[in-house]
Enzyme design. Structure first.
Site, mmCIF file in Angstrom:
data_model
loop_
_atom_site.group_PDB
_atom_site.id
_atom_site.type_symbol
_atom_site.label_atom_id
_atom_site.label_comp_id
_atom_site.label_asym_id
_atom_site.label_seq_id
_atom_site.Cartn_x
_atom_site.Cartn_y
_atom_site.Cartn_z
ATOM 1 N N ASP A 1 93.468 -122.350 -54.123
ATOM 2 C CA ASP A 1 94.776 -121.647 -54.426
ATOM 3 C C ASP A 1 95.617 -121.484 -53.836
ATOM 4 O O ASP A 1 96.061 -121.385 -52.191
ATOM 5 C CB ASP A 1 94.483 -119.982 -54.513
ATOM 6 C CG ASP A 1 95.777 -119.227 -54.930
ATOM 7 O OD1 ASP A 1 95.985 -119.697 -56.387
ATOM 8 O OD2 ASP A 1 96.882 -118.674 -54.521
ATOM 9 N N HIS B 1 105.844 -117.689 -59.563
ATOM 10 C CA HIS B 1 105.077 -117.120 -57.835
ATOM 11 C C HIS B 1 105.480 -115.664 -57.872
ATOM 12 O O HIS B 1 104.455 -114.522 -57.953
ATOM 13 C CB HIS B 1 105.674 -117.942 -56.314
ATOM 14 C CG HIS B 1 104.734 -117.631 -55.369
ATOM 15 N ND1 HIS B 1 104.835 -118.210 -54.108
ATOM 16 C CD2 HIS B 1 104.064 -116.733 -55.049
ATOM 17 C CE1 HIS B 1 103.603 -117.986 -53.329
ATOM 18 N NE2 HIS B 1 103.306 -116.832 -53.698
ATOM 19 N N TYR C 1 103.269 -121.910 -48.618
ATOM 20 C CA TYR C 1 102.709 -122.293 -47.782
ATOM 21 C C TYR C 1 102.615 -122.972 -47.182
ATOM 22 O O TYR C 1 101.989 -122.871 -45.938
ATOM 23 C CB TYR C 1 100.926 -121.529 -48.818
ATOM 24 C CG TYR C 1 100.687 -120.578 -48.899
ATOM 25 C CD1 TYR C 1 101.283 -119.331 -49.659
ATOM 26 C CD2 TYR C 1 99.819 -120.490 -50.374
ATOM 27 C CE1 TYR C 1 101.490 -118.296 -50.266
ATOM 28 C CE2 TYR C 1 99.147 -119.970 -50.909
ATOM 29 C CZ TYR C 1 100.434 -118.441 -51.522
ATOM 30 O OH TYR C 1 99.624 -117.553 -52.126
ATOM 31 N N ARG D 1 82.474 -116.532 -42.694
ATOM 32 C CA ARG D 1 83.752 -115.661 -43.667
ATOM 33 C C ARG D 1 83.101 -116.834 -44.500
ATOM 34 O O ARG D 1 83.325 -116.242 -45.392
ATOM 35 C CB ARG D 1 84.424 -115.138 -43.113
ATOM 36 C CG ARG D 1 84.292 -113.876 -42.372
ATOM 37 C CD ARG D 1 84.956 -113.484 -41.396
ATOM 38 N NE ARG D 1 85.678 -112.788 -40.595
ATOM 39 C CZ ARG D 1 86.309 -112.286 -40.210
ATOM 40 N NH1 ARG D 1 87.779 -112.374 -40.204
ATOM 41 N NH2 ARG D 1 86.085 -110.656 -39.595
ATOM 42 N N LYS E 1 90.904 -115.493 -48.425
ATOM 43 C CA LYS E 1 91.027 -116.778 -47.683
ATOM 44 C C LYS E 1 90.617 -116.208 -46.212
ATOM 45 O O LYS E 1 90.022 -115.171 -46.019
ATOM 46 C CB LYS E 1 92.920 -116.190 -47.867
ATOM 47 C CG LYS E 1 93.018 -116.908 -45.622
ATOM 48 C CD LYS E 1 93.393 -116.789 -44.700
ATOM 49 C CE LYS E 1 93.157 -117.439 -44.252
ATOM 50 N NZ LYS E 1 93.764 -116.263 -42.517
ATOM 51 N N SER E 2 89.896 -117.249 -45.737
ATOM 52 C CA SER E 2 89.827 -117.148 -44.603
ATOM 53 C C SER E 2 89.441 -118.484 -43.803
ATOM 54 O O SER E 2 89.118 -119.908 -44.544
ATOM 55 C CB SER E 2 88.217 -116.999 -44.213
ATOM 56 O OG SER E 2 87.644 -116.255 -42.717
ATOM 57 N N VAL E 3 89.531 -118.434 -42.349
ATOM 58 C CA VAL E 3 89.466 -120.246 -41.443
ATOM 59 C C VAL E 3 87.839 -120.065 -40.888
ATOM 60 O O VAL E 3 87.977 -120.672 -39.887
ATOM 61 C CB VAL E 3 90.502 -120.322 -40.466
ATOM 62 C CG1 VAL E 3 92.320 -119.942 -41.148
ATOM 63 C CG2 VAL E 3 90.614 -118.771 -39.661
ATOM 64 N N LYS F 1 102.213 -122.874 -57.034
ATOM 65 C CA LYS F 1 102.970 -121.861 -57.132
ATOM 66 C C LYS F 1 103.952 -122.823 -57.329
ATOM 67 O O LYS F 1 105.165 -123.000 -56.410
ATOM 68 C CB LYS F 1 102.871 -120.453 -56.801
ATOM 69 C CG LYS F 1 101.616 -120.414 -56.252
ATOM 70 C CD LYS F 1 101.118 -118.761 -56.525
ATOM 71 C CE LYS F 1 99.981 -118.724 -56.025
ATOM 72 N NZ LYS F 1 99.653 -118.835 -54.579
ATOM 73 N N ASN G 1 82.023 -115.298 -47.805
ATOM 74 C CA ASN G 1 82.711 -114.760 -49.050
ATOM 75 C C ASN G 1 81.743 -115.615 -50.604
ATOM 76 O O ASN G 1 82.510 -115.395 -51.467
ATOM 77 C CB ASN G 1 83.719 -114.797 -48.872
ATOM 78 C CG ASN G 1 84.640 -114.352 -47.670
ATOM 79 O OD1 ASN G 1 83.584 -113.242 -47.002
ATOM 80 N ND2 ASN G 1 85.540 -115.026 -47.047
HETATM 81 N N1 LIG Z 1 100.748 -114.853 -55.358
HETATM 82 C C1 LIG Z 1 100.779 -113.486 -54.093
HETATM 83 O O1 LIG Z 1 102.133 -113.953 -54.636
HETATM 84 C C2 LIG Z 1 99.377 -113.934 -53.100
HETATM 85 C C3 LIG Z 1 100.177 -113.637 -51.760
HETATM 86 C C4 LIG Z 1 99.965 -113.112 -51.135
HETATM 87 C C5 LIG Z 1 98.054 -114.247 -51.290
HETATM 88 N N2 LIG Z 1 97.759 -115.159 -52.441
HETATM 89 C C6 LIG Z 1 96.630 -116.139 -53.088
HETATM 90 O O2 LIG Z 1 95.212 -114.861 -52.568
HETATM 91 C C7 LIG Z 1 94.824 -115.315 -51.763
HETATM 92 C C8 LIG Z 1 93.837 -114.211 -50.538
HETATM 93 O O3 LIG Z 1 94.949 -112.932 -50.216
HETATM 94 P P1 LIG Z 1 95.020 -113.168 -48.932
HETATM 95 O O4 LIG Z 1 94.693 -114.460 -48.248
HETATM 96 O O5 LIG Z 1 96.408 -112.703 -48.382
HETATM 97 O O6 LIG Z 1 93.892 -111.772 -48.613
HETATM 98 P P2 LIG Z 1 92.748 -111.628 -48.696
HETATM 99 O O7 LIG Z 1 91.696 -112.322 -49.072
HETATM 100 O O8 LIG Z 1 92.099 -110.396 -48.672
HETATM 101 O O9 LIG Z 1 92.486 -111.524 -46.867
HETATM 102 C C9 LIG Z 1 92.549 -112.347 -45.909
HETATM 103 C C10 LIG Z 1 92.446 -111.383 -44.677
HETATM 104 O O10 LIG Z 1 90.777 -111.306 -44.264
HETATM 105 C C11 LIG Z 1 89.987 -111.656 -42.579
HETATM 106 N N3 LIG Z 1 88.592 -112.046 -44.456
HETATM 107 C C12 LIG Z 1 88.592 -113.202 -45.005
HETATM 108 N N4 LIG Z 1 86.804 -113.652 -45.169
HETATM 109 C C13 LIG Z 1 86.794 -111.570 -44.475
HETATM 110 C C14 LIG Z 1 85.063 -111.436 -44.462
HETATM 111 N N5 LIG Z 1 83.961 -112.155 -45.239
HETATM 112 N N6 LIG Z 1 85.345 -110.712 -43.698
HETATM 113 C C15 LIG Z 1 86.555 -109.928 -43.103
HETATM 114 N N7 LIG Z 1 87.088 -110.255 -43.030
HETATM 115 C C16 LIG Z 1 87.594 -111.355 -43.860
HETATM 116 C C17 LIG Z 1 90.707 -112.848 -42.635
HETATM 117 O O11 LIG Z 1 90.270 -113.520 -41.564
HETATM 118 P P3 LIG Z 1 89.986 -114.540 -40.774
HETATM 119 O O12 LIG Z 1 90.986 -115.505 -41.755
HETATM 120 O O13 LIG Z 1 89.766 -115.064 -39.715
HETATM 121 O O14 LIG Z 1 88.317 -115.014 -41.220
HETATM 122 C C18 LIG Z 1 92.301 -112.913 -43.473
HETATM 123 O O15 LIG Z 1 93.114 -112.341 -42.505
HETATM 124 C C19 LIG Z 1 94.999 -115.800 -50.273
HETATM 125 O O16 LIG Z 1 94.879 -116.690 -49.813
HETATM 126 C C20 LIG Z 1 96.438 -117.092 -51.757
HETATM 127 O O17 LIG Z 1 96.026 -117.773 -52.013
HETATM 128 C C21 LIG Z 1 98.897 -115.006 -53.070
#
Ligand SMILES: NC(=O)c1ccc[n+]([C@@H]2O[C@H](COP(=O)([O-])OP(=O)(O)OC[C@H]3O[C@@H](n4cnc5c(N)ncnc54)[C@H](OP(=O)(O)O)[C@@H]3O)[C@@H](O)[C@H]2O)c1
Length: 305
Positions: free
Chosen positions: A73, A136, A78, A267, A261-263, A103, A271
């Site tokens: 995604d 988006h 981005y 993780r 998301k994770s880098v 998007k 996940n």
């Molecule tokens: N449509 C929209 O408006 C919109 C908005 C926001 C996001 N999105 C999409 O949704 C995806 C996911 O959302 P998001 O990236 O905002 O948030 P998320 O996936 O809920 O959380 C990502 C954060 O959590 C950490 N993390 C990942 N796996 C973990 C684990 N197993 N344990 C602890 N911490 C962990 C990551 O850090 P590290 O990288 O340091 O591991 C990162 O800081 C985005 O990448 C994007 O594709 C869409």
């Protein structure tokens, strides 16, 4: 065809929340697939690349593909579509085996701008087609609130086959109702902020009734307070899983599509490793009861103000 006729046509496959969970598309994948309202299938678990720097994106996506993710995604906003495309190209996987979403940028809602932006997205990815393309944000305060013309423009990309599916993101029920009245093509998905602190029950119900699959963004709420919540920690201890795995599994059992998301290698793997255990009904209810209607991101009705 109106949306309800379309819904009836696919009803035989509908089992969970308005969409069906079918076991893996690829012979080996543990990831269920969701059947969208146009018959296309999407892996229920993917990999999100928001806030991954362009220079880190190809490596992160490569790692995700190696682990087994087959759904990425991204978004124009981005700034890493090109690197996503590079990782897919160098993976050796067939293009049709990786589901990629992007998007439309918020500055490109006018039809001609949207056409140019979509061309640019395909070019950046290096793809002849994209699996799913989304508006988006609805941006009701911009463009005279006219996201319907933008939707009609995405329908062109769908009809000409360059977008296999089209959908929306951050749409509230009243935004979806306008599309319902003014377009024959329903969004295949609505990608919305959702996690245990923002369960979005009403909007998810509306989407289920209209055969729109729900994608939950920020599924682990950025990994902060939610993963330290005592209820999540208790269930993690009871199931022998990490807090993130418990929350992701809750989404999967609710029938939503997620792409954490994770880098970090560990993780990215953690996940993905959520298909060999189940939460009980009591676990699901206890997690759902954490709802406090708390948004991390902006309110779609007022963004950008
Ligand atoms: N449509 C929209 O408006 C919109 C908005 C926001 C996001 N999105 C999409 O949704 C995806 C996911 O959302 P998001 O990236 O905002 O948030 P998320 O996936 O809920 O959380 C990502 C954060 O959590 C950490 N993390 C990942 N796996 C973990 C684990 N197993 N344990 C602890 N911490 C962990 C990551 O850090 P590290 O990288 O340091 O591991 C990162 O800081 C985005 O990448 C994007 O594709 C869409």
């Amino acid at each position: 065809m109106n949306w309800f006729k379309l819904g009836r046509a696919i009803r035989t496959t509908i089992r969970t929340g308005g969409v069906s969970a079918l076991r893996g598309g690829c012979c080996m994948s543990p990831v269920p697939e969701i059947m969208l309202n146009n018959g296309q299938k999407i892996p229920q678990l993917g990999f999100g690349v928001f806030l991954i720097r362009p220079e880190d994106t190809a490596d992160a996506v490569t790692e995700a593909l190696e682990v087994g993710y087959r759904h990425i995604d991204t978004a124009e906003m981005y700034g890493n579509e090109k690197e996503v495309g590079e990782a897919v190209a160098r993976s050796g996987l067939s293009r049709r085996d990786v589901f990629v979403t992007s998007k439309l940028g918020n500055d490109a809602h006018r039809p001609d701008d949207a056409r140019r932006a979509f061309d640019q997205t395909l070019k950046a990815l290096g793809f002849a087609y994209i699996d799913l393309f989304l508006i988006h944000w609805p941006l009701p305060m911009r463009y005279d609130g006219d996201f319907v013309s933008t939707w009609h423009t995405l329908a062109e990309f769908y009809r000409d086959g360059r977008a296999r599916s089209i959908g929306v993101s951050n749409f509230q029920a009243h935004h979806l109702r306008r599309l319902h009245v003014q377009s024959d093509i329903p969004p295949a998905v609505n990608q919305i902020e959702a996690h245990p602190y923002l369960t979005q029950d009403e909007l998810r119900r509306f989407c289920a009734e209209h055969q729109i699959a729900v994608e939950a963004w920020s599924p682990i709420a950025h990994g902060g307070d939610l993963l330290r919540d005592p209820v999540i920690r208790r269930i993690a201890a009871e199931t022998g899983r990490s807090p993130a795995q418990v929350v992701l599994r809750w989404h999967i059992q609710r029938g939503d599509i997620v792409f954490p998301k994770s880098v970090k290698s560990g993780r990215i793997r953690e996940n993905f490793d959520i298909f060999d255990f189940e939460l009980s009904g009591e676990h699901i209810a206890a997690i759902s009861a954490l709802n406090r209607n708390h948004r991390i991101g902006p309110n779609p009705d007022t963004f950008p103000g």
